[in-house]
Design an enzyme around this catalytic site. Structure first.
Site, mmCIF file in Angstrom:
data_model
loop_
_atom_site.group_PDB
_atom_site.id
_atom_site.type_symbol
_atom_site.label_atom_id
_atom_site.label_comp_id
_atom_site.label_asym_id
_atom_site.label_seq_id
_atom_site.Cartn_x
_atom_site.Cartn_y
_atom_site.Cartn_z
ATOM 1 N N HIS A 69 3.788 -2.249 3.035
ATOM 2 C CA HIS A 69 3.742 -0.875 2.503
ATOM 3 C C HIS A 69 5.024 -0.520 1.746
ATOM 4 C CE1 HIS A 69 0.739 -0.950 5.689
ATOM 5 N NE2 HIS A 69 0.159 0.080 5.095
ATOM 6 N N ASP B 292 0.826 -1.206 0.000
ATOM 7 C CA ASP B 292 0.000 0.000 0.000
ATOM 8 C C ASP B 292 0.866 1.264 0.000
ATOM 9 O OD1 ASP B 292 -2.022 -1.832 0.360
ATOM 10 O OD2 ASP B 292 -2.656 -1.064 2.311
HETATM 11 ZN ZN ZN Z 1 -2.455 3.133 3.249
#
Ligand code: ZN
Length: 219
Positions: free
Chosen positions: A176, A33
């Protein structure tokens, strides 16, 4: 894909979402992400080294900042989903705010990368009223996760231990490659953790798929 989606919790209020894929096979979907970031190419080198597909939930504002990296993610064959435009916390926001933010990211992905995502992930994993209509309008299935690495705060080995302990057939792993919409985020712990996670799961006999593949093995 929607056959899996209707099993998601809270779908009537907040729109359809999935938490895991097909549990009948030793497949895992690894997702990233908040990208693209300046360090995404380094992550792609590691994925390529192990021959691992992945899904990137990108933010529109990061794509406009780093369009070449967004295009490189797509060109390398990774799946791209919508992770909003500005990474807002959507609780207490209006339906039109949510619609506009995801619409702007969807348009940025179309204009920059040349594809229209069918998957989205809610910023902070927080869904709210308005997601359902936004998802219907934009044709987006929500993707949550089975395992989250907490890689924004943990050191590399702790991230790795968390993921390896929880990984099962059909797990969707959330890590991430960026940090919200920040410029030059430090994702060194994530990069190091991925170097340990991938070979460990391959060693256990798992293989990796994109989110679409793990939801729809026949697709
Ligand atoms: Zn996020």
């Amino acid at each position: 894909m929607l056959a899996h989606a209707v099993r998601g919790r809270s779908s009537r209020l907040f729109g359809p979402s999935v938490w895991r894929g097909d549990t009948g096979r030793k497949a895992i979907a690894i997702t990233f992400d908040d990208g693209p970031s300046e360090s995404t190419p380094i992550l792609m080198d590691t994925l390529r080294e192990f021959g691992v597909p992945a899904t990137f939930f990108q933010c529109g504002s990061n794509i406009r900042r780093l369009p070449d990296i967004a295009r490189a993610v797509n060109a390398a064959g990774y799946e791209i989903g919508n992770h909003s435009d500005s990474h807002p916390l959507c609780c207490f926001r209006s339906a039109s705010f949510i619609q506009n933010d995801f619409q702007r990211a969807q348009q940025t992905i179309e204009d920059t990368v040349g594809l229209t995502p069918s998957l989205m992930r809610a910023p902070f994993g927080v869904r709210w009223f308005g997601y359902r209509s936004m998802q219907e309008q934009l044709g987006l299935l929500g993707v949550m996760w089975t395992v989250i690495g907490r890689d924004w705060k943990l050191p590399a080995q702790a991230i790795c231990d968390r993921v390896l302990k929880a990984a099962r057939n059909g797990s969707i792993v959330c890590l991430h490659d960026g940090r919200f919409c920040r410029t030059r985020p430090d994702i060194s712990n994530t990069l190091e953790a991925v170097k340990r996670i991938l070979p460990a799961l391959l060693e256990r006999g798992y293989h990796f798929e994109t989110v679409t593949q793990i939801l729809c093995p026949q697709a």
